[in-house]
Design a protein around this motif. Structure first.
Motif, PDB file in Angstrom:
ATOM      1  N   UNK A 235       0.824  -1.207   0.000  1.00 34.18           N
ATOM      2  CA  UNK A 235       0.000   0.000   0.000  1.00 34.18           C
ATOM      3  C   UNK A 235       0.856   1.253   0.000  1.00 34.18           C
ATOM      4  N   UNK A 236       0.662   2.075   0.998  1.00 33.13           N
ATOM      5  CA  UNK A 236       1.406   3.326   1.106  1.00 33.13           C
ATOM      6  C   UNK A 236       2.786   3.071   1.705  1.00 33.13           C
ATOM      7  N   UNK A 237       3.795   3.788   1.204  1.00 33.96           N
ATOM      8  CA  UNK A 237       5.136   3.724   1.777  1.00 33.96           C
ATOM      9  C   UNK A 237       5.133   4.502   3.094  1.00 33.96           C
ATOM     10  N   UNK A 238       5.553   3.822   4.169  1.00 34.82           N
ATOM     11  CA  UNK A 238       5.517   4.427   5.504  1.00 34.82           C
ATOM     12  C   UNK A 238       6.931   4.758   5.975  1.00 34.82           C
ATOM     13  N   UNK A 239       7.121   5.994   6.453  1.00 37.30           N
ATOM     14  CA  UNK A 239       8.420   6.437   6.977  1.00 37.30           C
ATOM     15  C   UNK A 239       8.617   5.920   8.393  1.00 37.30           C
ATOM     16  N   UNK A 240       9.833   5.427   8.678  1.00 41.16           N
ATOM     17  CA  UNK A 240      10.151   4.946  10.025  1.00 41.16           C
ATOM     18  C   UNK A 240      11.085   5.870  10.788  1.00 41.16           C
ATOM     19  N   UNK A 241      12.101   6.413  10.126  1.00 39.85           N
ATOM     20  CA  UNK A 241      13.159   7.104  10.881  1.00 39.85           C
ATOM     21  C   UNK A 241      13.322   8.573  10.511  1.00 39.85           C
ATOM     22  N   UNK A 242      12.499   9.124   9.648  1.00 39.30           N
ATOM     23  CA  UNK A 242      12.640  10.543   9.304  1.00 39.30           C
ATOM     24  C   UNK A 242      12.587  11.434  10.543  1.00 39.30           C
ATOM     25  N   UNK A 243      11.741  11.072  11.485  1.00 39.60           N
ATOM     26  CA  UNK A 243      11.500  11.924  12.660  1.00 39.60           C
ATOM     27  C   UNK A 243      12.714  12.024  13.580  1.00 39.60           C
ATOM     28  N   UNK A 244      13.697  11.118  13.426  1.00 44.79           N
ATOM     29  CA  UNK A 244      14.832  11.098  14.350  1.00 44.79           C
ATOM     30  C   UNK A 244      16.015  11.932  13.865  1.00 44.79           C
TER      31      UNK A 244
END
Length: 627
Positions: free
Chosen positions: A252-261
């Motif tokens: 489905x949609x590509x989900x970001x894991x570590x951008x927020x860090x």
């Protein structure tokens, strides 16, 4: 006391792998043979329960089968282009030769273990010429592309029989993950010739047919558990200096894991664990830290956050991680984490204890405009009444990073009586993305002032530094800033510029990455942009009054040889003190992957030049580098 030959008491450790069961690990051990001018390579397979070991002489590229019972590995054959794929029974240690293959790049077990996908390079192979209709015509560590195609060959893991084979016209870029199994399908990454580091098409092969999954993206597929695909990079990069992060795609949609860090995750491919976590390395203020983040994107845990670098890793579904780690006083060893850390190897530990490498001292300071900069230094053993020379090391990249790693050359020079200073000026990795982007179209300006400020701060804080005996050195981008230094200040009394850059226009036209890298970093239009001349040290050669030694390798296609030769020729016509040493072999990373005698001669050149100019303060320079 120890000297440059001590380098060859250290062993190299690479490519750590762990079986899915978590019971076995494997790694490649490389021991230098100075007399034979070669490296003796051994594949080591170790039981994590009993410590029992198996060995495969000359083996490399270890790959455990999904059932953890077998290990595929490669042994070079007598032909320079061919290698043999072997399969080891890890319980008995017996091995069988599966097949011989030419120009092998990678080997991947299918999820069921009944097949292997072999990725190979196929070129025209004409005995007299190379032919290319695209750019670049060559690539560092590869040589000429020669109309290269990637061949994907799926073979039976028991017999070696070919079950499927197809070709793609894609460049095979060193250190870039080429393909991963995604269930029973194969997902592979196709770099763009326009920019093979930031523009990709990700494709999937199903039922004998290939189709695109993602077009014109800046991430690649690096791992899969059959349901979820792990992506590494960024959805779309406008500049090469942007950080890389980790993403998940389940159809489905590509989900970001570590951008927020905020930290860059580009130093090692991340891995999916079997515990709902993704394991990855992040560059953080001089550290390469090992972390894990939940696939929900909300739970992050620091695993290894010592003053160290974790450089390679592999993960099992049994929640065990194997990795290579080093620190300023401890050369690389293999470790395991399973709730706590266990050191698995001690090849270099005894030597480090015996020699007593010098600790790295932190030097945090503010630059000319108030920007906070990280620096570190090694301090020699010093009589309180005397002062010692200082050598400023400059990293490359420009988005490289100094910090908590083991540096043999720095340790050697400190042991010989030098202060050694490392800095992370603006443009370096290890900080937020904005810090890395600060030098776009102005490389060498404010970042060089950051470096000078670091030297000034060290002199102010430590009374042992002799400000009249300062040297400077760097490789690649560090070589460029060394060239920049001698054209902008006379503070340095000696300089060693290695595989550096002196002319941005010829770098643009001649380097394997210049046609996109220089347009991004220096200026979009090389024919019209004034920065190509303004930021090129060669146009300021008349200002050089510092003795300089250029070191370069013939097979460097990243910062080609002409960069040093041209600057040296011009300086000599202007009657400046300039010397050049050209290694007959070796690519851009020759300081790391050159033969033992090659690496030893390089170290001796650098040490002897600084000794001549900063210690004896002699006129002229004639090296003595026989081995």
């Amino acid at each position: 006391m120890w000297d440059s030959e001590t380098l060859f008491e250290l062993v190299g450790l690479s490519d750590p792998r762990i079986s899915r069961s978590g019971e076995w690990c494997a790694y490649v051990l490389s021991k230098p043979d100075l007399m034979g001018d070669k490296y003796d390579q051994t594949l080591v397979v170790r039981s994590l329960e009993s410590g029992e070991e198996r060995f495969a002489s000359k083996g490399y590229m270890p790959r455990f089968s999904p059932d953890s019972k077998h290990l595929g590995y490669v042994i070079p054959s007598d032909s320079t282009s061919k290698s043999e794929l072997w399969v080891m029974d890890v319980l008995t240690g017996s091995s069988r030769r599966l097949l011989e293959v030419e120009w092998l790049v990678d080997a991947l077990w299918s999820p069921r273990g009944d097949r292997l996908c072999l990725v190979t390079s196929r070129k025209r192979g004409d005995a007299h010429l190379y032919f290319e209709e695209d750019v670049p015509v060559w690539f560092n560590s590869k040589g000429f592309f020669d109309s290269e195609k990637a061949e994907f060959r799926v073979v039976d893991s028991a017999s070696g029989a070919v079950l499927e084979s197809f070709e793609e016209s894609i460049p095979l870029i060193p250190l870039l993950t080429v393909a991963v199994w995604h269930g029973e399908s194969l997902v592979y990454n196709s770099p763009s010739r326009e920019n093979p580091f930031t523009k990709f098409t990700v494709r999937i092969r199903e039922g004998g047919v290939s189709r695109d999954l993602f077009q014109d993206v800046s991430y690649t597929a690096v791992d899969s558990d059959g349901r979820t695909l792990l992506l590494h990079g960024k959805p779309k990069k406008a500049h090469h200096a942007e950080h890389s992060y980790i993403y998940l795609w389940d159809g489905g949609k590509v989900e970001a894991l570590t951008e927020k860090y905020q930290w860059n995750n580009s130093w090692a491919p991340p891995k999916l664990g079997g515990d709902g976590f993704v394991y990855y390395v992040s560059a953080e203020e001089g550290r390469l830290a090992l972390n894990r983040v939940g696939v929900d994107g909300y739970t992050q845990q620091r695993i290894i956050y010592d003053d160290c670098w974790v450089t390679m890793l592999d993960v099992s579904p049994a929640n065990r991680v194997v990795y290579v780690k080093e620190s300023p006083t401890q050369p690389a060893e293999v470790y395991m984490w399973s709730g706590s850390e266990t050191q698995l190897t001690t090849y270099n530990t005894a030597l480090a204890a015996r020699l007593g490498f010098k600790p790295l001292n932190k030097l945090k300071y503010r630059s000319f405009d108030g920007l906070e900069i990280d620096g570190w230094y090694l301090k020699p053993q010093l009589d309180a009444s005397k002062k010692a020379p200082l050598i400023v090391f400059i990293h490359g990249g420009p988005k490289g990073m100094y910090g908590y790693r083991f540096d043999f050359l720095g340790q050697l020079l400190a042991q010989k009586g030098y202060y050694v200073l490392y800095t992370n000026p603006r443009g370096s990795d290890g900080y937020d993305e904005e810090f890395a982007m600060r030098i776009m179209h102005r490389y060498g300006e404010e970042d060089f002032e950051d470096i000078l400020k670091g030297a000034d701060e060290l002199i102010k804080r430590d009374g042992g530094v002799d400000p009249e005996r300062m040297g400077v050195t760097g490789i690649s981008g560090g070589g460029y800033l060394t060239n920049w230094a001698v054209t902008h200040t006379e503070k340095f009394k000696a300089a060693v510029s290695e595989n550096g850059i002196s002319n941005w226009f010829t770098m643009y036209t001649y380097s394997d990455i210049g046609y996109w890298f220089c347009r991004d970093l220096i200026g979009e239009n090389p024919l019209e942009s004034e920065e190509y001349r303004k930021l090129s040290p060669i146009y300021l050669a008349h200002k050089v009054n510092t003795p300089i030694l250029f070191i370069h390798s013939v097979e460097d296609y990243r910062c080609p040889l002409e960069q040093s030769v041209s600057f040296h020729h011009l300086l000599k016509t202007l009657h400046k003190e300039s010397y050049i040493a050209v290694f007959r072999k070796g690519d851009h990373a020759h300081s790391i992957n050159g033969t033992p005698k090659h690496r030893l001669k390089r170290i001796k050149l650098i040490q002897q030049f600084f000794d001549a100019k900063l210690v004896r303060q002699q006129v002229g320079f004639t090296p003595k580098i026989e081995t």
